[in-house]
Design an enzyme around this catalytic site. Sequence first.
Site, PDB file in Angstrom:
ATOM      1  N   ARG A  91      -9.181 -13.387   2.837  1.00 56.69           N
ATOM      2  CA  ARG A  91      -8.979 -14.815   2.539  1.00 56.69           C
ATOM      3  C   ARG A  91      -8.503 -15.531   3.803  1.00 56.69           C
ATOM      4  O   ARG A  91      -7.442 -15.195   4.328  1.00 56.69           O
ATOM      5  CB  ARG A  91      -7.927 -14.967   1.433  1.00 56.69           C
ATOM      6  CG  ARG A  91      -7.613 -16.408   1.034  1.00 56.69           C
ATOM      7  CD  ARG A  91      -6.464 -16.431   0.027  1.00 56.69           C
ATOM      8  NE  ARG A  91      -6.750 -15.612  -1.157  1.00 56.69           N
ATOM      9  CZ  ARG A  91      -5.832 -15.265  -2.050  1.00 56.69           C
ATOM     10  NH1 ARG A  91      -4.563 -15.645  -1.897  1.00 56.69           N
ATOM     11  NH2 ARG A  91      -6.174 -14.520  -3.090  1.00 56.69           N
ATOM     12  N   HIS A 136      -3.956 -11.087   1.688  1.00 50.94           N
ATOM     13  CA  HIS A 136      -5.412 -11.167   1.754  1.00 50.94           C
ATOM     14  C   HIS A 136      -5.894 -11.536   3.155  1.00 50.94           C
ATOM     15  O   HIS A 136      -6.959 -11.085   3.587  1.00 50.94           O
ATOM     16  CB  HIS A 136      -5.936 -12.204   0.762  1.00 50.94           C
ATOM     17  CG  HIS A 136      -5.966 -11.744  -0.653  1.00 50.94           C
ATOM     18  ND1 HIS A 136      -7.002 -11.002  -1.175  1.00 50.94           N
ATOM     19  CD2 HIS A 136      -5.091 -11.930  -1.663  1.00 50.94           C
ATOM     20  CE1 HIS A 136      -6.769 -10.758  -2.455  1.00 50.94           C
ATOM     21  NE2 HIS A 136      -5.610 -11.309  -2.784  1.00 50.94           N
ATOM     22  N   ASP A 143      -8.758  -8.248  -4.877  1.00 46.85           N
ATOM     23  CA  ASP A 143      -8.544  -8.537  -6.294  1.00 46.85           C
ATOM     24  C   ASP A 143      -9.758  -8.030  -7.054  1.00 46.85           C
ATOM     25  O   ASP A 143     -10.890  -8.482  -6.791  1.00 46.85           O
ATOM     26  CB  ASP A 143      -8.383 -10.038  -6.525  1.00 46.85           C
ATOM     27  CG  ASP A 143      -7.137 -10.603  -5.861  1.00 46.85           C
ATOM     28  OD1 ASP A 143      -6.203  -9.834  -5.589  1.00 46.85           O
ATOM     29  OD2 ASP A 143      -7.106 -11.826  -5.630  1.00 46.85           O
ATOM     30  N   GLU A 201       0.617  -8.842 -10.586  1.00 45.76           N
ATOM     31  CA  GLU A 201      -0.800  -9.110 -10.844  1.00 45.76           C
ATOM     32  C   GLU A 201      -1.564  -7.799 -11.027  1.00 45.76           C
ATOM     33  O   GLU A 201      -1.702  -7.026 -10.081  1.00 45.76           O
ATOM     34  CB  GLU A 201      -1.404  -9.911  -9.691  1.00 45.76           C
ATOM     35  CG  GLU A 201      -0.732 -11.266  -9.473  1.00 45.76           C
ATOM     36  CD  GLU A 201      -1.194 -11.985  -8.229  1.00 45.76           C
ATOM     37  OE1 GLU A 201      -0.879 -13.190  -8.102  1.00 45.76           O
ATOM     38  OE2 GLU A 201      -1.861 -11.359  -7.375  1.00 45.76           O
ATOM     39  N   HIS A 204      -4.468  -6.988  -8.292  1.00 45.20           N
ATOM     40  CA  HIS A 204      -4.201  -7.139  -6.862  1.00 45.20           C
ATOM     41  C   HIS A 204      -3.791  -5.809  -6.222  1.00 45.20           C
ATOM     42  O   HIS A 204      -2.827  -5.176  -6.656  1.00 45.20           O
ATOM     43  CB  HIS A 204      -3.078  -8.172  -6.697  1.00 45.20           C
ATOM     44  CG  HIS A 204      -2.665  -8.460  -5.301  1.00 45.20           C
ATOM     45  ND1 HIS A 204      -2.875  -9.694  -4.701  1.00 45.20           N
ATOM     46  CD2 HIS A 204      -2.031  -7.714  -4.375  1.00 45.20           C
ATOM     47  CE1 HIS A 204      -2.383  -9.668  -3.478  1.00 45.20           C
ATOM     48  NE2 HIS A 204      -1.866  -8.468  -3.258  1.00 45.20           N
TER      49      HIS A 204
END
Length: 222
Positions: A91, A136, A143, A201, A204
Amino acid sequence: MLNKLNCFFYCFFLFVSLLKLPENFVYVEDQIPSIIIDLRYCSENNFVGEIIDGYEAETVILTQQATKALKDVQEKLLKDSLSLKIFDAYRPQRAVNHFRRWARDINDTLMKEQFYPSIDKRDLFKLQYIATKSRHSSGSTIDVTVVDLKTNQELDMGTSYDYFGEESGVKYNNITDEQIANRKFLQTIMLANGFRNYPQEWWHFTLRGEPFRDQYFDFVIK
Protein backbone atom coordinates in the site's frame (compact mmCIF):
# COMPACT_ATOMS: atom_id res chain seq x y z
CA MET A 1 10.88 5.67 -41.09
CA LEU A 2 13.97 5.41 -38.90
CA ASN A 3 12.82 8.32 -36.74
CA LYS A 4 9.43 6.66 -36.23
CA LEU A 5 11.14 3.40 -35.29
CA ASN A 6 13.42 5.16 -32.83
CA CYS A 7 10.40 6.91 -31.32
CA PHE A 8 8.60 3.58 -30.98
CA PHE A 9 11.50 1.94 -29.13
CA TYR A 10 11.96 5.02 -26.92
CA CYS A 11 8.29 4.92 -25.92
CA PHE A 12 8.43 1.17 -25.38
CA PHE A 13 11.44 1.31 -23.09
CA LEU A 14 9.97 4.29 -21.25
CA PHE A 15 6.78 2.27 -20.67
CA VAL A 16 8.77 -0.74 -19.42
CA SER A 17 10.84 1.44 -17.08
CA LEU A 18 7.67 2.89 -15.57
CA LEU A 19 6.42 -0.61 -14.82
CA LYS A 20 9.67 -1.71 -13.21
CA LEU A 21 9.32 -2.30 -9.49
CA PRO A 22 11.88 -1.43 -6.82
CA GLU A 23 14.40 -4.16 -6.16
CA ASN A 24 13.02 -7.17 -4.27
CA PHE A 25 9.38 -6.35 -5.10
CA VAL A 26 7.33 -8.56 -7.45
CA TYR A 27 3.89 -8.78 -9.02
CA VAL A 28 2.23 -11.55 -7.04
CA GLU A 29 0.12 -12.82 -9.95
CA ASP A 30 3.31 -13.52 -11.93
CA GLN A 31 4.43 -15.87 -9.16
CA ILE A 32 1.01 -17.23 -8.09
CA PRO A 33 -1.30 -17.11 -11.13
CA SER A 34 -4.05 -19.09 -9.37
CA ILE A 35 -4.56 -16.50 -6.63
CA ILE A 36 -7.83 -14.52 -6.54
CA ILE A 37 -7.64 -10.71 -6.51
CA ASP A 38 -10.23 -8.30 -5.08
CA LEU A 39 -8.18 -5.15 -4.52
CA ARG A 40 -10.73 -3.08 -2.62
CA TYR A 41 -8.85 0.22 -2.65
CA CYS A 42 -8.82 0.13 -6.44
CA SER A 43 -12.62 0.40 -6.32
CA GLU A 44 -15.34 2.27 -4.46
CA ASN A 45 -16.14 -0.81 -2.33
CA ASN A 46 -14.17 0.30 0.73
CA PHE A 47 -14.69 2.31 3.90
CA VAL A 48 -13.87 5.61 2.14
CA GLY A 49 -16.21 4.94 -0.77
CA GLU A 50 -13.83 5.95 -3.57
CA ILE A 51 -10.69 4.78 -5.33
CA ILE A 52 -7.72 5.42 -3.04
CA ASP A 53 -4.65 7.46 -4.03
CA GLY A 54 -1.88 5.30 -5.48
CA TYR A 55 -4.12 2.45 -6.69
CA GLU A 56 -4.06 2.82 -10.46
CA ALA A 57 -4.44 -0.88 -11.34
CA GLU A 58 -5.94 -3.94 -9.72
CA THR A 59 -2.62 -5.71 -9.37
CA VAL A 60 -0.96 -7.05 -6.25
CA ILE A 61 2.62 -6.21 -5.27
CA LEU A 62 4.66 -7.72 -2.42
CA THR A 63 8.26 -8.40 -1.55
CA GLN A 64 9.75 -11.54 -3.04
CA GLN A 65 10.02 -13.13 0.42
CA ALA A 66 6.37 -12.51 1.29
CA THR A 67 5.29 -13.79 -2.10
CA LYS A 68 7.23 -17.01 -1.67
CA ALA A 69 5.59 -17.64 1.70
CA LEU A 70 2.18 -16.83 0.24
CA LYS A 71 2.80 -19.27 -2.61
CA ASP A 72 3.37 -22.03 -0.04
CA VAL A 73 -0.01 -21.22 1.52
CA GLN A 74 -1.76 -21.21 -1.85
CA GLU A 75 -0.30 -24.56 -2.88
CA LYS A 76 -1.58 -26.17 0.31
CA LEU A 77 -5.04 -24.65 -0.12
CA LEU A 78 -5.38 -25.74 -3.74
CA LYS A 79 -5.04 -29.37 -2.68
CA ASP A 80 -8.37 -28.96 -0.88
CA SER A 81 -10.04 -26.95 -3.69
CA LEU A 82 -9.51 -23.70 -1.77
CA SER A 83 -7.76 -20.47 -2.68
CA LEU A 84 -6.56 -17.28 -1.09
CA LYS A 85 -8.32 -14.06 -2.03
CA ILE A 86 -6.26 -10.88 -1.65
CA PHE A 87 -7.96 -7.66 -0.57
CA ASP A 88 -4.78 -5.61 -0.14
CA ALA A 89 -1.01 -6.06 -0.12
CA TYR A 90 1.63 -3.38 -0.71
CA ARG A 91 0.00 0.00 0.00
CA PRO A 92 1.64 3.29 -1.04
CA GLN A 93 2.16 5.87 1.71
CA ARG A 94 0.00 8.29 -0.29
CA ALA A 95 -2.91 5.87 0.25
CA VAL A 96 -2.34 5.99 4.01
CA ASN A 97 -2.33 9.79 3.76
CA HIS A 98 -5.64 9.57 1.89
CA PHE A 99 -7.12 7.55 4.79
CA ARG A 100 -5.89 10.15 7.28
CA ARG A 101 -7.52 13.02 5.37
CA TRP A 102 -10.77 11.08 5.15
CA ALA A 103 -10.73 10.22 8.87
CA ARG A 104 -10.35 13.88 9.82
CA ASP A 105 -13.45 14.81 7.82
CA ILE A 106 -16.01 13.73 10.42
CA ASN A 107 -18.90 14.77 8.17
CA ASP A 108 -18.03 12.17 5.53
CA THR A 109 -19.85 9.08 6.77
CA LEU A 110 -20.97 7.69 3.40
CA MET A 111 -19.83 4.13 4.19
CA LYS A 112 -20.49 4.09 7.94
CA GLU A 113 -23.41 1.66 7.89
CA GLN A 114 -21.39 -0.95 6.02
CA PHE A 115 -17.95 -0.62 7.58
CA TYR A 116 -18.16 1.06 11.02
CA PRO A 117 -21.79 1.15 12.22
CA SER A 118 -20.91 1.03 15.93
CA ILE A 119 -17.81 3.26 15.86
CA ASP A 120 -17.78 7.05 16.11
CA LYS A 121 -15.60 8.23 13.23
CA ARG A 122 -13.81 10.62 15.59
CA ASP A 123 -12.43 7.56 17.44
CA LEU A 124 -10.82 5.84 14.44
CA PHE A 125 -7.32 7.13 15.27
CA LYS A 126 -7.66 6.40 18.99
CA LEU A 127 -8.84 2.86 18.30
CA GLN A 128 -5.96 2.38 15.82
CA TYR A 129 -8.12 1.63 12.80
CA ILE A 130 -6.42 4.56 11.03
CA ALA A 131 -2.73 5.36 11.53
CA THR A 132 -0.04 7.65 10.13
CA LYS A 133 2.01 4.68 8.92
CA SER A 134 1.02 1.20 7.79
CA ARG A 135 2.89 -2.10 7.74
CA HIS A 136 1.42 -2.54 4.27
CA SER A 137 3.73 0.19 2.96
CA SER A 138 6.75 -1.96 3.85
CA GLY A 139 5.65 -4.52 1.27
CA SER A 140 5.30 -7.71 3.32
CA THR A 141 1.82 -7.32 4.81
CA ILE A 142 -1.30 -8.72 3.24
CA ASP A 143 -5.07 -8.80 3.81
CA VAL A 144 -6.61 -12.11 2.78
CA THR A 145 -9.46 -14.53 3.12
CA VAL A 146 -10.16 -18.04 1.78
CA VAL A 147 -12.46 -18.96 -1.11
CA ASP A 148 -14.07 -22.38 -1.66
CA LEU A 149 -13.35 -23.07 -5.34
CA LYS A 150 -16.23 -25.57 -5.54
CA THR A 151 -18.76 -22.83 -4.77
CA ASN A 152 -16.70 -19.72 -5.58
CA GLN A 153 -17.80 -18.36 -2.20
CA GLU A 154 -15.64 -16.90 0.55
CA LEU A 155 -15.55 -18.85 3.79
CA ASP A 156 -17.78 -17.14 6.35
CA MET A 157 -15.51 -15.27 8.75
CA GLY A 158 -18.22 -13.54 10.74
CA THR A 159 -17.59 -10.03 9.43
CA SER A 160 -16.75 -8.48 6.09
CA TYR A 161 -13.24 -7.31 5.24
CA ASP A 162 -12.30 -3.93 6.79
CA TYR A 163 -15.16 -4.01 9.28
CA PHE A 164 -14.16 -1.62 12.08
CA GLY A 165 -15.26 -3.10 15.40
CA GLU A 166 -14.42 -5.66 18.04
CA GLU A 167 -16.23 -8.27 15.96
CA SER A 168 -13.22 -8.38 13.60
CA GLY A 169 -10.77 -9.33 16.34
CA VAL A 170 -8.96 -12.64 15.95
CA LYS A 171 -10.13 -13.87 19.36
CA TYR A 172 -13.69 -12.55 19.16
CA ASN A 173 -15.98 -15.52 19.84
CA ASN A 174 -19.52 -14.17 19.83
CA ILE A 175 -19.99 -15.69 16.38
CA THR A 176 -21.07 -19.11 15.13
CA ASP A 177 -18.97 -22.23 15.53
CA GLU A 178 -18.48 -22.35 11.76
CA GLN A 179 -17.20 -18.78 11.67
CA ILE A 180 -14.82 -19.45 14.56
CA ALA A 181 -13.54 -22.57 12.78
CA ASN A 182 -13.03 -20.67 9.52
CA ARG A 183 -11.04 -17.93 11.27
CA LYS A 184 -8.96 -20.53 13.07
CA PHE A 185 -8.27 -22.30 9.78
CA LEU A 186 -7.03 -19.09 8.13
CA GLN A 187 -4.92 -18.15 11.16
CA THR A 188 -3.39 -21.62 11.41
CA ILE A 189 -2.33 -21.93 7.78
CA MET A 190 -0.95 -18.39 7.57
CA LEU A 191 0.99 -18.60 10.84
CA ALA A 192 2.36 -22.03 9.90
CA ASN A 193 3.83 -20.57 6.72
CA GLY A 194 5.80 -17.66 8.07
CA PHE A 195 3.25 -14.95 8.82
CA ARG A 196 2.15 -13.30 12.07
CA ASN A 197 -1.30 -11.89 12.64
CA TYR A 198 -2.74 -8.58 13.80
CA PRO A 199 -5.10 -9.24 16.74
CA GLN A 200 -7.69 -6.62 15.75
CA GLU A 201 -8.20 -7.91 12.20
CA TRP A 202 -8.73 -11.55 11.25
CA TRP A 203 -7.64 -10.85 7.64
CA HIS A 204 -4.32 -9.06 8.34
CA PHE A 205 -0.91 -10.82 8.25
CA THR A 206 2.73 -9.71 8.11
CA LEU A 207 5.70 -11.83 7.10
CA ARG A 208 7.94 -12.66 10.05
CA GLY A 209 11.43 -11.29 9.39
CA GLU A 210 10.12 -8.90 6.71
CA PRO A 211 13.00 -7.38 4.69
CA PHE A 212 11.90 -3.71 4.86
CA ARG A 213 10.64 -3.37 8.40
CA ASP A 214 10.09 0.31 9.33
CA GLN A 215 10.64 1.39 5.72
CA TYR A 216 7.60 2.91 4.03
CA PHE A 217 7.43 3.02 0.23
CA ASP A 218 5.29 5.29 -1.90
CA PHE A 219 5.52 4.03 -5.48
CA VAL A 220 2.19 3.81 -7.30
CA ILE A 221 0.45 0.49 -7.99
CA LYS A 222 0.11 0.20 -11.77
